[in-house]
Design a protein around this motif. Structure first.
Motif, mmCIF file in Angstrom:
data_model
loop_
_atom_site.group_PDB
_atom_site.id
_atom_site.type_symbol
_atom_site.label_atom_id
_atom_site.label_comp_id
_atom_site.label_asym_id
_atom_site.label_seq_id
_atom_site.Cartn_x
_atom_site.Cartn_y
_atom_site.Cartn_z
ATOM 1 N N THR A 69 0.852 -1.186 0.000
ATOM 2 C CA THR A 69 0.000 0.000 0.000
ATOM 3 C C THR A 69 0.888 1.236 0.000
ATOM 4 O O THR A 69 2.109 1.149 0.230
ATOM 5 C CB THR A 69 -0.914 0.042 1.241
ATOM 6 O OG1 THR A 69 -0.095 0.123 2.421
ATOM 7 C CG2 THR A 69 -1.804 -1.184 1.317
ATOM 8 N N MET A 70 0.257 2.368 -0.236
ATOM 9 C CA MET A 70 1.001 3.625 -0.200
ATOM 10 C C MET A 70 0.253 4.597 0.686
ATOM 11 O O MET A 70 -0.933 4.889 0.462
ATOM 12 C CB MET A 70 1.171 4.208 -1.598
ATOM 13 C CG MET A 70 2.020 5.474 -1.597
ATOM 14 S SD MET A 70 2.501 5.941 -3.255
ATOM 15 C CE MET A 70 3.291 7.507 -2.910
ATOM 16 N N ASN A 71 0.926 5.093 1.718
ATOM 17 C CA ASN A 71 0.321 6.018 2.677
ATOM 18 C C ASN A 71 1.332 7.101 2.994
ATOM 19 O O ASN A 71 2.354 6.838 3.635
ATOM 20 C CB ASN A 71 -0.054 5.299 3.972
ATOM 21 C CG ASN A 71 -1.042 4.178 3.753
ATOM 22 O OD1 ASN A 71 -2.244 4.383 3.734
ATOM 23 N ND2 ASN A 71 -0.534 2.958 3.560
ATOM 24 N N THR A 126 8.766 3.782 -4.830
ATOM 25 C CA THR A 126 9.040 2.374 -5.136
ATOM 26 C C THR A 126 9.532 1.607 -3.917
ATOM 27 O O THR A 126 9.383 0.384 -3.848
ATOM 28 C CB THR A 126 10.074 2.277 -6.271
ATOM 29 O OG1 THR A 126 11.257 3.000 -5.905
ATOM 30 C CG2 THR A 126 9.509 2.839 -7.561
ATOM 31 N N SER A 127 10.088 2.324 -2.926
ATOM 32 C CA SER A 127 10.534 1.635 -1.711
ATOM 33 C C SER A 127 9.374 1.018 -0.949
ATOM 34 O O SER A 127 9.562 0.084 -0.172
ATOM 35 C CB SER A 127 11.288 2.608 -0.803
ATOM 36 O OG SER A 127 10.396 3.554 -0.209
ATOM 37 N N ALA A 128 8.155 1.510 -1.165
ATOM 38 C CA ALA A 128 6.990 0.994 -0.448
ATOM 39 C C ALA A 128 6.505 -0.325 -1.017
ATOM 40 O O ALA A 128 5.615 -0.958 -0.438
ATOM 41 C CB ALA A 128 5.855 2.020 -0.477
ATOM 42 N N ALA A 129 7.083 -0.752 -2.162
ATOM 43 C CA ALA A 129 6.639 -2.007 -2.761
ATOM 44 C C ALA A 129 7.800 -2.846 -3.256
ATOM 45 O O ALA A 129 7.588 -3.815 -3.994
ATOM 46 C CB ALA A 129 5.675 -1.735 -3.917
ATOM 47 N N ALA A 130 9.022 -2.485 -2.881
ATOM 48 C CA ALA A 130 10.206 -3.195 -3.383
ATOM 49 C C ALA A 130 10.131 -3.325 -4.898
ATOM 50 O O ALA A 130 10.466 -4.358 -5.478
ATOM 51 C CB ALA A 130 10.329 -4.572 -2.726
ATOM 52 N N GLY A 131 9.623 -2.248 -5.531
ATOM 53 C CA GLY A 131 9.347 -2.312 -6.957
ATOM 54 C C GLY A 131 10.193 -1.367 -7.766
ATOM 55 O O GLY A 131 11.274 -0.929 -7.338
ATOM 56 N N ALA A 132 9.692 -1.039 -8.954
ATOM 57 C CA ALA A 132 10.451 -0.193 -9.862
ATOM 58 C C ALA A 132 9.508 0.501 -10.826
ATOM 59 O O ALA A 132 8.384 0.030 -11.066
ATOM 60 C CB ALA A 132 11.468 -1.016 -10.635
ATOM 61 N N VAL A 133 9.986 1.630 -11.366
ATOM 62 C CA VAL A 133 9.325 2.334 -12.465
ATOM 63 C C VAL A 133 10.367 2.496 -13.553
ATOM 64 O O VAL A 133 11.455 3.039 -13.305
ATOM 65 C CB VAL A 133 8.779 3.698 -12.013
ATOM 66 C CG1 VAL A 133 8.191 4.440 -13.211
ATOM 67 C CG2 VAL A 133 7.734 3.534 -10.923
ATOM 68 N N THR A 134 10.077 2.015 -14.735
ATOM 69 C CA THR A 134 11.036 2.091 -15.842
ATOM 70 C C THR A 134 10.402 2.761 -17.044
ATOM 71 O O THR A 134 9.168 2.853 -17.158
ATOM 72 C CB THR A 134 11.527 0.690 -16.235
ATOM 73 O OG1 THR A 134 10.457 -0.048 -16.812
ATOM 74 C CG2 THR A 134 12.091 -0.051 -15.032
#
Length: 862
Positions: A283-285, A302-310
């Motif tokens: 989630t993002m809060n 992206t740190s809130a989901a261990a993810g990435a934007v490319t």
């Protein structure tokens, strides 16, 4: 190609700054764009840069503690005309710029404040805080109805809708400064009105903040816009928002957004109960400050989901942290040169544990530490040394979710194999964040999974890739791995606004003598127990008569006692409160007390005794305890001829002495002596003390003559009458209640003629009783014997006096010369004959004196 680079640079670099045009907000909110950052770069460098900031584990280099500082700042009211815009996603706590403030009221006791929260519409504004305390429940008009601020605070909430109107009460109270044009459409804000009170606001204007549910976001899965905390949807909103990167819809790869949104909505089990407790995977809060660089904002998101934007093929792709199946297989046939392999993470980048901070709602939304995540195996591999990496999670508000993200970061970092792969044109189809299956026999890799971390077009033809090892288990989570976070506060120090009350006040009264002619006054001493609060510096005491409304207030004092002089009798209410170092007061401790003052009956006489000495009686008693007896009062001595069964009711006054005396000379009579105290207001002590004297004289005496009037009482009567049944004589009632002072006299019918002149001792014998006329059965008949009148024990205002007149003449002759009347009970007289008179008095219309027996005996020594 150059057009694409320019467009991408514009999309990545836009940030906007909100400038509020002064406190009155007379003009619409102005928006200005800050300068773009740009750099001439090659296509390969650009893609590498985008990939680098997109990876969750590579955050922008910022000063240590910047997240904590920003978290604190966003919850403080800011008094500045220029503040950055912000976007709020999910649930968080925020304050904002004070864009308007004014005061009103006859004493300027009302403060009006408008605080902007966000530059867009919010889903809701929920809990309002003043400093670190929730204001309490609000009624329909926004008035606080419960808690500390009930009656002292009003809150109006405006969500920032496109059609919102200006607050009519603020328009009225602002004196025309705030008008109907000040609608703040598209700005979410709160209008707070405070009423001044030192106890409520000891530090002046409090900080105002609110817990809110943030922005409504578009969901490509349902093609609807609604409030959501889904991480992928919030990231997409930032990318497309006017105040974010401003991307067009066709610049977003919604297939990747949908996949990331679905991953974010997956339920993660938190326990092994049935059914298990779960929460959403990602989630993002939090609050996006648009003054930050877009690359920093995306990195934090992206740190809130261990993810990435490319950025790939002209579109943004969004990835949530999860294992992805390989999209291609690479072998040595896809190489155009030798590969470079780094088999281990460099020592300076190595860690075997992760610790960090997140926004903790249980700790007033301040950054809090989540329990460190460790792996004992990795510690052993690193030579037994614990090495921690720090992780800031500004958009995470759940400690368990923070631990999951820390575990992912740790597991990703331990996959230490990094490969530089010089690929041929077959690799051109790959993109950053794709996973690939790599088989290289001489390295022992058989379908080993790697992730594409960098993608660069080579100047010699082909594509250069940077691959990093991926383990499918890195995103696995077992609820047993979590450490439960203690939601208790970090300190047990008392809140500055919570003051422990003092003990209940108690009142003790006493009397004091004033200077000059003011006389005796009442003094009240009020005491109470100390407050248990260590920060208390004083107490405020207040009192009032119960029937009055205004309180008399004492100035604050450090002690726990007050003295009130010249206090009138009555029932008083009392209250006392503690005040701490900031001037904050506790709740009142209350009590009530009856003040009697001079209206209180005096204490009983103590130490009373009577002894015979030289033909007289010497009475003695202790110094009286009451000042209004010692000054202006009396010690009253009465006598009854009975030695058994005598009472105050069956006695008459022998003498009275000044209240300050402790002894006095009395007539020596056989029987019972009684003593009572009488104060300066004429009130008697409740109980009489007694002393029995069995013999009137030590020297033997012989009676030489006597007269007895009972039971006939045939003498002259003036204001007295015979009691029905010849029980004695009493003051005449006259058929109507007695007045304040009533009296009557009775002349003895018989004269005592001793025939010769000589000195003789005359001793009186009186048997009396006092009655309350309310205890009579009717006006003519006694209901019962006077000894049985329990209600008459407090009769102190009836008396009988015996007087004597003497002559040396023959009382039967003519003329006869008589002396003046003289009161007596025992006395030596030199005469031939004597006559006697009784005077009965009452000072109360309900009380009467009855003389049952009356006689006098003349005696001479044997």
């Amino acid at each position: 190609m150059r057009m694409r680079v320019a467009r991408l640079t514009r999309l990545l670099c836009v940030a906007v700054l909100l400038m509020f045009a002064g406190p009155a907000m007379a003009a619409p909110v102005a928006i200005a764009a800050i300068a773009f950052w740009a750099e001439v770069i090659t296509i390969g460098q650009l893609v590498m840069a985008v990939a680098a900031f997109a990876v969750s584990s590579i955050l922008a280099k910022k000063a240590a503690g910047s997240y904590s500082a920003k978290a604190r700042d966003r919850m403080q009211v800011v008094r500045s005309a220029v503040q950055p815009r912000r976007l709020i996603y999910g649930r968080t706590s925020v304050s904002g710029p004070l864009i308007y403030a004014t005061s009103s009221g006859n004493k300027k006791e009302y403060m009006h404040m408008v605080i902007a929260l966000a530059t867009h519409e919010l889903q809701s504004i929920d809990v309002i805080w003043l400093n670190d305390e929730i204001v309490g429940a609000l009624d329909a008009d926004g008035n606080v109805t419960t808690g500390r601020y009930a009656g002292f605070c009003r809150v109006r909430k405006f969500l920032g809708t496109a059609d919102q109107e200006a607050d009519p009460d603020l328009i009225s109270d602002s004196g025309g400064q705030w008008t109907s044009a000040h609608r703040l459409q598209g700005i979410a804000y709160v209008y707070v009105r405070l009423k001044w009170n030192m106890d409520k606001f000891p530090l002046g204007l409090p900080n105002v903040r609110a817990e809110v549910l943030g922005k409504k976001v578009y969901d490509p899965r349902t093609e609807t816009t609604a409030y959501s905390r889904n991480w992928a949807l919030c990231v997409r909103d930032y990318l497309t928002s006017t105040y974010g990167l401003g991307c067009a819809d066709d610049e977003i790869d919604d297939d990747s957004v949908i996949a990331a949104a679905n991953i974010s909505d997956e339920d993660v089990e938190l326990d092994d109960l049935s059914p298990a407790t779960t929460h959403k995977r990602y989630t993002m809060n939090g609050c996006v400050e648009l003054s930050d660089r877009p690359r920093d904002i995306i990195a934090e998101m992206t740190s809130a989901a261990a993810g990435a934007v490319t950025w790939t093929n002209g579109r943004y792709r969004v990835f949530a942290g999860a294992y992805d199946a390989p999209v291609a297989t690479l072998t040595v046939s896809d190489l155009r040169g030798a590969i470079e392999v780094q088999t281990r993470t460099p020592r300076q980048s190595l860690f075997n544990g992760v610790r960090g901070t997140y926004s903790d709602p249980d700790k007033l939304w301040q950054p809090g530490d989540f329990p460190p995540v460790r792996n004992p195996l990795y510690v052993e591999q690193d030579g037994g040394e614990e090495i921690f990496a720090d992780l800031e999670l500004p958009y995470v508000i759940n400690g368990l979710r923070a631990q999951r993200l820390a575990k992912i970061k740790l597991e990703e970092a331990r996959q230490g194999i990094t490969v530089r792969w010089p690929g041929n044109l077959n690799c051109f189809k790959l993109a950053v964040w794709d996973t690939v299956s790599v088989t290289v026999d001489y390295l022992g890799w058989d379908a080993k999974v790697f992730r594409v971390m960098e993608w660069t077009v080579s100047g010699t033809g082909g594509v250069d890739l940077v691959l990093r090892e991926v383990a499918s288990t890195a995103w696995d989570w077992n609820h047993g791995e979590a450490t439960v976070i203690d939601s208790a506060p970090d300190t047990n120090l008392p809140a500055v606004r919570d003051v422990s009350p003092p003990g209940v006040p108690t009142l003790t009264e006493t009397l004091y003598q004033t200077i000059a002619s003011a006389g005796i006054k009442t003094r009240a001493i009020v005491t109470w127990g100390e407050s248990s609060d260590d920060f208390v510096v004083g107490y405020v005491f207040e009192y009032k008569l119960q029937e009055l409304s205004d309180w008399q207030v004492f100035a604050p004092r450090p002690g726990t006692t007050v003295q009130i002089d010249d206090l009138a009798p009555g029932r008083y209410n009392m209250r006392v409160k503690a005040v701490n170092v900031l001037g904050v007061s506790s709740e009142y401790a209350t009590n009530s007390a009856e003040v009697l003052g001079l209206s209180a009956a005096p204490a009983d006489v103590t130490g009373f005794s009577v002894i015979a000495s030289g033909g007289v009686a010497l009475g003695a008693w202790d110094s009286h305890a009451d000042l209004d007896v010692r000054v202006g009062g009396k010690i009253v001595i009465r006598h009854s001829p009975e030695t058994v069964g005598a009472s105050w009711l069956t006695s008459y006054v022998l003498d009275d002495f000044q209240g300050g005396m402790v002894s006095g000379v009395l007539p020596l009579l056989g029987g019972t002596y009684f003593a009572k105290a009488k104060d300066s207001a004429g009130q008697y002590s409740a109980n009489a003390v007694s002393f029995v004297v069995s013999e009137a004289n030590i020297t033997p005496m012989t009676t030489v003559g006597s007269v007895d009037e009972h039971t006939a009482f045939t003498g002259a009567k003036n204001g007295v009458t015979i009691v029905s049944g010849a029980a004695g004589i009493q003051i005449s009632l006259g058929g109507s209640p007695l007045h304040v002072l009533s009296s009557g006299t009775y002349d003895f019918a018989n004269v005592l003629d001793l025939t010769t002149k000589a000195v003789r001792r005359f001793e009186a014998h009186l048997l009396v009783s006092q009655v309350d006329t309310n205890d009579l059965f009717d006006s003519d008949e006694l209901f019962d014997s006077t000894e049985m009148f329990d209600g008459g024990s407090d009769i102190n205002d009836c008396d009988v006096k015996l007087s004597i007149a003497t002559t040396d003449d023959n009382p039967s002759g003519s003329p006869v010369t008589w002396s003046e009347w003289a009161p007596f009970f025992v006395g030596d007289f030199n005469c031939r004959a004597a006559k006697f008179m009784l005077e009965l008095t009452s000072q109360n219309g309900d009380h009467n004196m009855i003389v049952i027996e009356a006689g006098v005996a003349a005696k001479v020594p044997t």
